[in-house]
Structure formats: structure tokens, C-alpha cells
Design a protein around this motif. Structure first.
Motif, PDB file in Angstrom:
ATOM      1  N   PRO A 549       0.843  -1.068  -0.027  1.00 53.13           N
ATOM      2  CA  PRO A 549       0.066  -0.071  -0.083  1.00 53.13           C
ATOM      3  C   PRO A 549       0.836   1.206   0.055  1.00 53.13           C
ATOM      4  N   TRP A 550       2.197   1.171   0.411  1.00 56.39           N
ATOM      5  CA  TRP A 550       2.787   2.238   0.543  1.00 56.39           C
ATOM      6  C   TRP A 550       4.430   1.937   0.656  1.00 56.39           C
ATOM      7  N   ILE A 551       5.219   3.135   0.419  1.00 58.38           N
ATOM      8  CA  ILE A 551       6.615   2.940   0.842  1.00 58.38           C
ATOM      9  C   ILE A 551       7.075   4.291   1.193  1.00 58.38           C
ATOM     10  N   LEU A 552       8.308   4.141   2.066  1.00 62.83           N
ATOM     11  CA  LEU A 552       8.787   5.356   2.307  1.00 62.83           C
ATOM     12  C   LEU A 552      10.366   5.210   2.153  1.00 62.83           C
ATOM     13  N   LYS A 553      10.850   5.677   1.206  1.00 62.94           N
ATOM     14  CA  LYS A 553      12.196   5.642   0.553  1.00 62.94           C
ATOM     15  C   LYS A 553      13.163   6.775   0.653  1.00 62.94           C
ATOM     16  N   ILE A 554      14.341   6.468   1.082  1.00 65.56           N
ATOM     17  CA  ILE A 554      15.104   7.814   1.065  1.00 65.56           C
ATOM     18  C   ILE A 554      15.397   8.355  -0.253  1.00 65.56           C
ATOM     19  N   GLU A 555      15.365   9.679  -0.288  1.00 65.16           N
ATOM     20  CA  GLU A 555      15.537  10.232  -1.778  1.00 65.16           C
ATOM     21  C   GLU A 555      16.930  11.008  -1.681  1.00 65.16           C
ATOM     22  N   ASP A 556      17.053  11.723  -0.672  1.00 63.89           N
ATOM     23  CA  ASP A 556      18.449  12.446  -0.503  1.00 63.89           C
ATOM     24  C   ASP A 556      19.232  12.493   0.913  1.00 63.89           C
ATOM     25  N   PRO A 557      20.020  11.490   0.985  1.00 60.81           N
ATOM     26  CA  PRO A 557      20.644  11.072   2.334  1.00 60.81           C
ATOM     27  C   PRO A 557      21.336  12.528   2.892  1.00 60.81           C
ATOM     28  N   GLY A 558      21.559  13.635   2.078  1.00 56.93           N
ATOM     29  CA  GLY A 558      22.395  14.473   2.426  1.00 56.93           C
ATOM     30  C   GLY A 558      21.366  15.624   3.290  1.00 56.93           C
ATOM     31  N   THR A 559      20.224  15.633   2.942  1.00 56.63           N
ATOM     32  CA  THR A 559      18.944  16.303   3.462  1.00 56.63           C
ATOM     33  C   THR A 559      17.983  15.652   4.314  1.00 56.63           C
ATOM     34  N   ARG A 560      18.319  14.359   4.261  1.00 55.26           N
ATOM     35  CA  ARG A 560      17.350  13.233   4.892  1.00 55.26           C
ATOM     36  C   ARG A 560      15.871  13.658   4.354  1.00 55.26           C
ATOM     37  N   THR A 561      16.023  13.735   2.961  1.00 52.83           N
ATOM     38  CA  THR A 561      14.484  13.912   2.317  1.00 52.83           C
ATOM     39  C   THR A 561      14.002  12.572   2.015  1.00 52.83           C
ATOM     40  N   PHE A 562      12.838  12.255   2.204  1.00 49.68           N
ATOM     41  CA  PHE A 562      12.229  10.802   1.979  1.00 49.68           C
ATOM     42  C   PHE A 562      11.050  11.196   0.849  1.00 49.68           C
ATOM     43  N   LEU A 563      10.685  10.053   0.238  1.00 51.79           N
ATOM     44  CA  LEU A 563       9.649  10.011  -0.729  1.00 51.79           C
ATOM     45  C   LEU A 563       8.551   9.187   0.195  1.00 51.79           C
ATOM     46  N   PHE A 564       7.329   9.323   0.099  1.00 50.50           N
ATOM     47  CA  PHE A 564       6.424   8.602   0.733  1.00 50.50           C
ATOM     48  C   PHE A 564       5.417   8.585  -0.283  1.00 50.50           C
ATOM     49  N   LEU A 565       5.349   7.335  -0.966  1.00 52.46           N
ATOM     50  CA  LEU A 565       4.568   7.000  -2.073  1.00 52.46           C
ATOM     51  C   LEU A 565       3.671   6.040  -1.521  1.00 52.46           C
ATOM     52  N   PHE A 566       2.167   6.406  -1.918  1.00 54.80           N
ATOM     53  CA  PHE A 566       1.167   5.408  -1.348  1.00 54.80           C
ATOM     54  C   PHE A 566       0.020   5.237  -2.347  1.00 54.80           C
ATOM     55  N   ASP A 567      -0.495   4.176  -2.369  1.00 55.80           N
ATOM     56  CA  ASP A 567      -1.740   3.675  -3.286  1.00 55.80           C
ATOM     57  C   ASP A 567      -3.068   4.101  -2.476  1.00 55.80           C
ATOM     58  N   LEU A 568      -4.135   4.910  -2.882  1.00 55.93           N
ATOM     59  CA  LEU A 568      -5.219   5.181  -2.334  1.00 55.93           C
ATOM     60  C   LEU A 568      -6.025   4.081  -2.493  1.00 55.93           C
ATOM     61  N   ASP A 569      -5.938   3.378  -3.454  1.00 55.20           N
ATOM     62  CA  ASP A 569      -6.782   2.324  -3.677  1.00 55.20           C
ATOM     63  C   ASP A 569      -6.697   0.944  -3.048  1.00 55.20           C
ATOM     64  N   HIS A 570      -5.746   1.052  -2.608  1.00 53.88           N
ATOM     65  CA  HIS A 570      -5.520  -0.281  -1.846  1.00 53.88           C
ATOM     66  C   HIS A 570      -6.168  -0.529  -0.656  1.00 53.88           C
ATOM     67  N   PRO A 571      -6.688  -1.836  -0.651  1.00 54.55           N
ATOM     68  CA  PRO A 571      -7.751  -2.269   0.412  1.00 54.55           C
ATOM     69  C   PRO A 571      -7.546  -1.790   1.894  1.00 54.55           C
ATOM     70  N   VAL A 572      -6.276  -1.674   2.276  1.00 48.51           N
ATOM     71  CA  VAL A 572      -6.031  -1.086   3.593  1.00 48.51           C
ATOM     72  C   VAL A 572      -6.339  -0.046   4.079  1.00 48.51           C
ATOM     73  N   PHE A 573      -6.588   0.931   3.006  1.00 49.92           N
ATOM     74  CA  PHE A 573      -7.187   2.395   3.488  1.00 49.92           C
ATOM     75  C   PHE A 573      -8.609   2.298   3.411  1.00 49.92           C
ATOM     76  N   ARG A 574      -9.351   1.281   2.884  1.00 50.04           N
ATOM     77  CA  ARG A 574     -10.817   0.897   2.900  1.00 50.04           C
ATOM     78  C   ARG A 574     -11.008   0.539   4.504  1.00 50.04           C
ATOM     79  N   SER A 575     -10.726   1.326   5.486  1.00 49.67           N
ATOM     80  CA  SER A 575     -10.592   1.054   6.766  1.00 49.67           C
ATOM     81  C   SER A 575     -11.179   2.206   7.840  1.00 49.67           C
ATOM     82  N   VAL A 576     -11.574   1.697   8.970  1.00 47.64           N
ATOM     83  CA  VAL A 576     -11.833   2.875   9.903  1.00 47.64           C
ATOM     84  C   VAL A 576     -10.764   3.488  10.379  1.00 47.64           C
ATOM     85  N   THR A 577      -9.787   2.685  10.755  1.00 51.55           N
ATOM     86  CA  THR A 577      -8.734   3.275  11.619  1.00 51.55           C
ATOM     87  C   THR A 577      -7.439   3.344  10.673  1.00 51.55           C
TER      88      THR A 577
END
Length: 782
Positions: A549-577
Motif C-alpha cells: 500500500p505504501w513505501i517510505l524511501k530515502i531520496e536525498d541522504p544529505g538532507t534526509r529527504t524521503f519520498l512517501f508513495l502510497f496507493d489510495l486504492d489499496h484495500p488497507v485504506f478502506r478501513s475505519v482506522t
């Protein structure tokens, strides 16, 4: 026997003036004002000063020789002007057009800080600086005001200006100035009160404190071009400007009083000298990009200097039996966001220059023009017989009084409010620090648009059981915000890898940036920080693991910038919590845990780290008792006020008369407690139900469903239900009333609880009741 009396005041009077409790920054402001006046008067005379500047020097250590100095490069003064300037009680030639003009304010400010004051002045072409020394101890010893003329060399004959130096600082003042934190406090105060002048195109000047420029505090308001349509069909802008030309008045320079008419000064003294004063009231009121419990209000300005900072008196209705605060009243946490700037140059101020005199007729005149004569609340205004005024604050109130949308289908863009106020405030800090990316309101508006379309995924309270996270609609998310903006690959075309037989380029799926989650995340206690760029992606995104459903990956180690990519259509987001916010906080907690496990094992407790992150960034998921109670009460009041548009006085009288006598009595007692004397006026306007108890509102809805359903407040069909059989129709309508009565019962229960009661409630019960209140939100055509 003497033929006359000597009324020269004792020199100790100057020392007594120094006992007036004036804050240090106000003392400095009194002396800054004199330099500003010199600049303005030179500009009016057609001889503007080049690069006008007032420079302040404050001591940094608690030493006996510590001194405070204020210097300006104004035109300077003659010997006669210098003598009058420091004389106690001297008021100048035209105090209406100036801020300081030395005199009493000068004496109070200097005596408050120290025992010795030296003033030197010079004009362009003078061969030397001319000055005098005021030594309070010496004046008291000799019992004389006479002080010798002093001179000092002037290397540059073209130099001009005035310098005030305060010596032999009092012990408490030396101690105060020795603290760097107090220097910063003074800087902030001066940046605020002189902001209109520092930002002025006509009378701007440079203000320096210990060699560093004081930067004006600029208002963080929404773009003035943003607007919504008012009930009269006219646009109501996020910033409403005004400029009123007022009737001229007359002012006596001798008696220092203003008056109307041409008959002359009321005192009719032989030395009275009157002038005509042209009057103008101008400025703006508008919306701040964030809400705050204290940081809002309207600055009231005189001659370019803010006299009353963040005044909130204009939000109070004083026409009843007792003052009644009208804003903020629609926010659960009592936060406001109305700000503005009112230039009231022709109204008297106190001698300490921190308050306009309320008994001056110009004050009441200003209040009527800015907010109107009646209440800001429209129903209450109608009940008291006031016509809607075309006043800027009144118009702003009608469109933007709320801090959250009306009803469950309301739009955040309709009220120009950011749901995540903590985020809005963080961005405001960057605005005030001058970050170029945050100077316009675009980043705030991106959050508003995302919330309108439900992109982030709501909390259980917002969605209810069985809800699903909606997909991002076409054209909503920033189409240009690709991974390349965060340092990743281009989102248009990916060239084939070397050695392959492919001849056609491979298209990379567009990554749509989500501003709500893109930010800097900091652990509230640990020194761990992450910069996250969040993007909605599709399931086949090359960087998203298969079925993940998602991934958090390092994009720029120097600035500690991360990419958070997520699929809104994934069943895990069809959830109350589970929401995307939950996902990113879990990832950050795990990253922090891994980091601490190697560097500080004792702090590496994953559960604690996650709880800390959620406490900092998942504020909307908290079941805060005070907020829930206020939310339920506001929902019931909104329902009660919805009958106003009926507009039929005879119907309102009948509806009120149909209430049980105990309910009528409770309404009358509530009206009496709020200072409203005419019960009939409230009944005739249809506002009476807003003063009813929560349980009485519930009963009223059950008795008069035709006033609330079929698009009047709720879109739910009621009278329009037609199954071809009147008995079936009646049963269906009964089920509608039964269902909504259950929702109302939950709202009444919440509104009647105390925070301590709700703290002891079952979590699921509290969520269910809160969801009921959300369902009660208006979805009609109000």
C-alpha cells in the motif's frame, strides 16, 4: 509682601515622572517617535531626508557606565527648538499630525530609564553639535531648571540629526538590558508597532537595534483577490479594504481639544489658536491564514504607529444591557483569525500611547463605520431592528465567522480555512521568517483544496464505520508535482535501459503530490527530523513494491529527504482506522526506532516513539472531551437557527406558543441572562429556538419535521416520500423521524456532559455519538 507667585515646578517633578510604569520598549518608542516625526515633517515640507534612519544602541552588560542611545538623521533642531523640545509639558505645534514632539513623553521616557539625559542636535551646514544635559540629581540639588549650552566637534558639516543619550541607568534598567532575551522582546515589539511605517511606501524609514535592522512584522493574511459570494450576491474578499472621508473638525492648538462647527474654541481664551483638521479613516480587515487563541485582532493605528495591538474590542457588541463577545463564537477551541489595520489619526490617545480614548467621539464614529451600529450576528440584529450595514467587519463576519465548514457537505474553500491548523501555523512561522516559498497563500490553499476532496483519508470520527478513502479526482492534485520535484526521475518519459531491444519509451505513471502530508516531521522530544515529500501513486508505480500500500524511501541522504508513495486504492485504506497519515507516522516511528537502537538503546521503544509522533501530528484523531461537547452544542444551535429563513412572523409566534410552558420559560430565562429585553422581537425573528435547551431543540424537530427535511436543512426526503400508499408513506416518515431522533439524542447527550464525564466513557460509545453529530450536519440548500 510679594506681588506675584512663582509657580515654577520643583525639579523633583521630573523624577516623579520617571516613576510612571512604562515598559522599556515604550520608553524607546517615545524617543523613536521624535525621529519619525522629523522625517514626516521634512517630507511634508518638500525636503525629504535621504535614507531616513533611527538607530538604537542598548547596553549588553550590567555595568555602571551602561547607556542607552537613540540617534536619527533627521533635519536637526535650532537652539530654540532644542530648548523647547525637552521642556516638560511642551506639546509642539500640531500634535494631531505627529507621534512624539518631545515634551511630556520625552521627560517620562528618559526619567524612567536613567538619571542623566544628554540631547545633541545639528543641522546641515552647522559647524558643531549643540546640546544640553539634564541631570536629575543636580537639578534637585540646585532647585533650578537652568542648564548650560554644550557643544561638541562636528567632523562633517553636512551631517544632520538628533542624538539622545541616557546615562546613569537605574539599577533595574541595567539588569533588564543586560539580558539578550529582553533585546529580542524589544525588537519584536518595535517590529509590530512600527510595521505600518516600516512597510509604508511614502513614509518608510530604517529602524536599527544594536546595528541590526528591525524587520516589520507583516500580516499573514489570505490573498485579497480570494473571495466568496455574499448573501447579497456581491463578493466578500479575504481582505476587505476601506477608505472613508469624514467631515472636518477643528482643533485648538493651545487647549489641545477638538470641536465641531466654526464658532471657535469652546474655552474662548485670548491665546487660542485653532486649525481645521481634515479627517480620514482607512485600512483593512481580513483573514489570517491560521487560527490562534490570542494571536488575532485588529491593530488600531495613529499616524503610522500601532497604538493598540490586536484590539478585540471591535468583536464585542456593547449596545445591549451588558457587553457580549460575538467573535470568536463558532470555534470549539475559541480560536480567532480576523486581523486588520485601522488608521485612526484624529482620535486622542492616552499619555502612555497604548490606548485610544474611548470618550472621544471619533472612537464611536470609527466603531460604527467598521462593524456597524448593531450586532454582527444577523439574526440578533434583525431581532433588535438593525438593518444589515455595509461595514467591512460585518461583511467579513457573515462570510468567514466559522473555523470549520457548515454541515457535513460544507467546503473548506468556502470559508478559506485550513483544517490542520497546526500545519497552517508551522507554515506561518516560515512566512514570518521570510521563506520565499511561503510568502503567497498557495501552499495553504493547496491544503484547503485537498481537504475539500477528502484526499488524505478521514479519521473514524469523520467517516464512520464502513467508509472508504476516496480516490483523488481527475485534475485535483498538482499534475506538475512529479517525483522530479523531490529530486526523483522525470514523470514524462523514461528512456529504455541500455542493452534492451525496446524501441519505444516507457511512460512513468504520474505522481500526484499531496501537500497535506508533505512537510518536515520532528519528534517532539528526540533530535530526529525527516523531510517528507508525499505522492499519490498507482499500484504499478515502479518504486512501489508489488501489492504494497505504501513505501517510505530515502531520496536525498544529505538532507534526509524521503519520498512517501502510497496507493489510495489499496484495500488497507478502506478501513475505519488506517489513513495515509497513520501510515507515514508508522514509517517515521520505525525509522526513528532503528536510529535510536544503534545510538541510544535506552530510548529505542517503538510504541513510545509512535505515540509521540501521533500526539504531535495526529491531532484530529484525538477524542478531546471539550471539543466534542462544543461540537455537539454548535450542531444543535445550527439546527435551531435554520428556521430563520421562513421569515413569517405569524408562523414564528405560533411555533413559540406551541412549545411546552417549561420550554418557553427556559428560553425567557436564557434571554434575560444575555441582556435581551424584547422576547417578542426574538420570537418574531425566529431566533427563539437558538436560546432553547438541547433537549427542547430535539423535541421541536420531532414535532415539526416539515421545517427541517426535504432540503430545508437535511436533504433527506420526508414530506416528499410517496410510495403510492398513504399508510406506507406514514410508516416511512416515522422511520425517518425515529432515525434522526436517535442522532439528536446522541447530540443532546454529548452537549449535556462535562469533560470529566466523557473521559470515563467507553471509546466506541464516544465515537458513535460523535458520528451522530456529524450526520446531523446540514446538507440542505441553506
Amino acid at each position: 509682601m510679594a506681588n506675584d507667585f512663582d509657580l515654577t515646578p520643583d525639579p523633583r517633578v521630573l523624577q516623579i515622572l520617571g516613576e510612571i510604569n512604562l515598559d522599556q520598549w515604550k520608553c524607546l518608542a517615545e524617543l523613536i517617535d521624535n525621529g519619525v516625526d522629523a522625517f514626516i515633517n521634512s517630507h511634508r515640507a518638500g525636503e525629504p531626508v535621504d535614507s531616513p534612519c533611527v538607530s538604537i544602541s542598548l547596553p549588553t552588560q550590567d555595568r555602571a557606565d551602561a547607556a542607552v542611545a537613540i540617534r536619527d538623521n533627521g533635519p536637526g533642531m535650532t537652539i530654540e527648538q532644542l530648548e523647547r523640545a525637552v521642556r516638560a509639558g511642551w506639546s509642539g505645534n500640531n500634535p494631531l499630525d505627529n507621534l512624539g514632539l518631545f515634551g511630556m513623553g520625552f521627560n517620562i521616557a528618559t526619567a524612567r530609564l536613567g538619571m542623566v539625559t544628554e540631547v545633541y542636535a545639528t543641522r546641515a551646514g552647522d559647524q558643531e553639535w549643540t546640546g544640553l544635559r539634564i541631570d536629575l540629581n543636580e537639578l534637585r540639588r540646585t532647585r533650578s531648571y537652568h542648564t548650560p549650552r554644550l557643544t561638541r566637534p562636528k567632523p562633517d558639516p553636512s551631517a544632520h540629526g538628533t542624538e539622545i543619550k541616557i546615562l546613569q541607568l537605574k539599577a533595574d534598567q541595567r539588569l533588564y538590558f543586560a539580558k539578550n532575551a529582553n533585546h529580542q522582546k524589544i525588537r519584536r515589539q518595535l517590529a509590530r508597532v512600527y510595521a505600518p511605517l516600516l512597510l509604508s511606501k511614502e513614509n518608510s524609514f530604517t529602524l536599527q537595534l544594536n546595528g541590526q535592522n528591525v524587520q516589520a512584522k507583516r500580516p499573514c493574511h489570505w490573498d485579497p483577490d480570494r473571495s466568496v459570494q455574499g448573501s447579497d450576491g456581491k463578493p466578500i474578499h479575504a481582505v476587505e479594504s476601506f477608505d472613508y472621508a469624514l467631515p472636518s473638525r477643528h482643533y485648538c492648538l493651545t487647549c489641545m481639544i477638538s470641536f465641531s462647527g466654526q464658532q471657535g474654541c469652546p474655552t474662548a481664551g485670548p491665546d487660542c489658536k485653532t486649525i481645521e483638521v481634515k479627517r480620514r479613516l482607512h485600512g483593512w480587515v481580513g483573514l489570517q491564514r491560521y487560527m490562534h487563541e490570542e494571536d488575532f485582532g485588529i491593530d488600531i493605528v495613529r499616524n503610522g504607529r500601532v497604538i493598540e495591538v490586536q484590539n478585540k474590542d471591535l468583536f464585542v457588541w456593547t449596545g445591549g444591557e451588558r457587553p457580549e463577545r460575538e467573535y470568536p463564537i463558532d470555534d470549539q477551541r475559541n480560536r480567532g483569525r480576523f486581523i486588520g489595520e485601522v488608521h485612526l489619526d484624529h482620535c486622542r490617545v492616552s499619555y502612555t500611547k497604548d490606548r485610544f480614548e474611548r470618550d472621544d467621539t471619533s472612537w464611536a464614529e470609527m466603531v460604527a463605520l467598521i462593524r456597524g451600529d448593531g450586532p454582527l450576528q444577523p439574526q440578533k440584529a434583525r431581532a433588535l431592528g438593525y438593518e444589515p450595514p455595509d461595514a467591512p467587519l460585518y461583511r467579513l463576519f457573515q462570510a468567514f465567522r466559522r473555523s470549520s465548514p457548515q454541515g457535513k457537505t460544507g467546503r473548506w474553500s468556502r470559508i478559506l480555512a485550513v483544517k490542520n491548523n497546526e500545519r497552517a501555523m508551522e507554515m506561518a512561522d516560515l512566512f514570518y521568517k521570510g521563506d520565499p516559498e511561503y510568502q503567497t497563500d498557495e501552499k495553504w490553499y493547496a491544503l484547503v483544496e485537498e481537504e475539500d476532496r477528502g484526499i488524505v483519508g478521514a479519521t473514524p470520527i469523520a467517516t464512520g464505520p464502513g467508509s472508504t478513502a476516496p480516490a483523488a479526482p481527475d485534475g485535483f492534485l498538482d499534475e506538475g508535482d512529479s517525483a522530479s520535484e523531490a529530486g526523483g526521475t522525470d514523470n514524462k518519459i523514461l528512456e529504455p535501459a541500455s542493452g534492451t531491444n525496446k524501441t519505444e519509451p516507457v511512460a512513468v505513471p504520474v505522481r500526484q503530490k499531496l501537500h497535506e502530508l508533505s512537510r518536515v516531521y520532528k519528534h517532539p522530544l528526540l533530535k530526529v527530523e525527516f523531510t517528507v515529500e508525499a505522492f499519490v501513486v498507482t499500484a504499478n508505480d515502479p518504486d512501489l513494491p508489488r501489492k504494497s500500500p505504501w513505501i517510505l524511501k530515502i531520496e536525498d541522504p544529505g538532507t534526509r529527504t524521503f519520498l512517501f508513495l502510497f496507493d489510495l486504492d489499496h484495500p488497507v485504506f478502506r478501513s475505519v482506522t488506517m489513513t495515509p497519515m497513520d501510515a507515514v507516522l508508522c514509517e517515521l516511528a520505525f525509522k526513528t526506532y532503528e536510529f535510536l537502537r544503534d545510538t541510544s538503546p535506552d530510548s529505542a521503544v517503538f510504541a513510545t516513539i509512535l505515540a509521540d509522533f501521533r500526539g504531535e501530528y495526529a491531532d484530529d484523531t484525538k477524542l478531546d472531551p471539550k471539543s466534542i461537547i462544543a461540537f455537539a452544542d454548535a450542531a444543535l444551535r445550527e439546527i435551531a437557527q435554520s428556521i430563520g429563513p421562513i421569515g413569517d412572523v405569524s408562523v414564528f409566534g405560533s411555533l413559540f406558543g406551541g412549545l411546552p410552558q417549561p420550554a418557553q420559560d427556559r428560553i425567557r430565562r436564557k434571554l434575560a441572562s444575555t441582556g435581551i429585553s424584547s422576547v417578542q422581537a426574538v420570537v418574531d425573528s425566529g431566533e427563539f429556538l437558538a436560546y432553547a435547551e438541547a433537549a427542547d431543540i430535539r423535541s421541536f424537530v420531532s414535532q415539526h419535521p416539515e421545517l427541517f427535511f426535504d432540503g430545508k436543512f437535511w436533504a433527506q426526503p420526508y414530506a416528499s416520500l410517496d410510495y403510492g400508499d398513504e399508510k406506507v408513506n406514514a410508516e416511512a416518515r416515522d422511520r425517518v423521524i425515529e432515525r434522526y431522533d436517535a442522532y439528536l439524542a446522541d447530540a443532546v447527550w454529548l452537549a449535556s456532559q462535562s469533560p470529566r464525564d466523557l473521559d470515563r466513557c467507553d471509546r466506541d460509545e464516544l465515537i458513535r455519538a460523535t458520528l451522530s453529530v456529524r450526520i446531523l450536519g446540514s446538507d440542505g440548500n441553506m
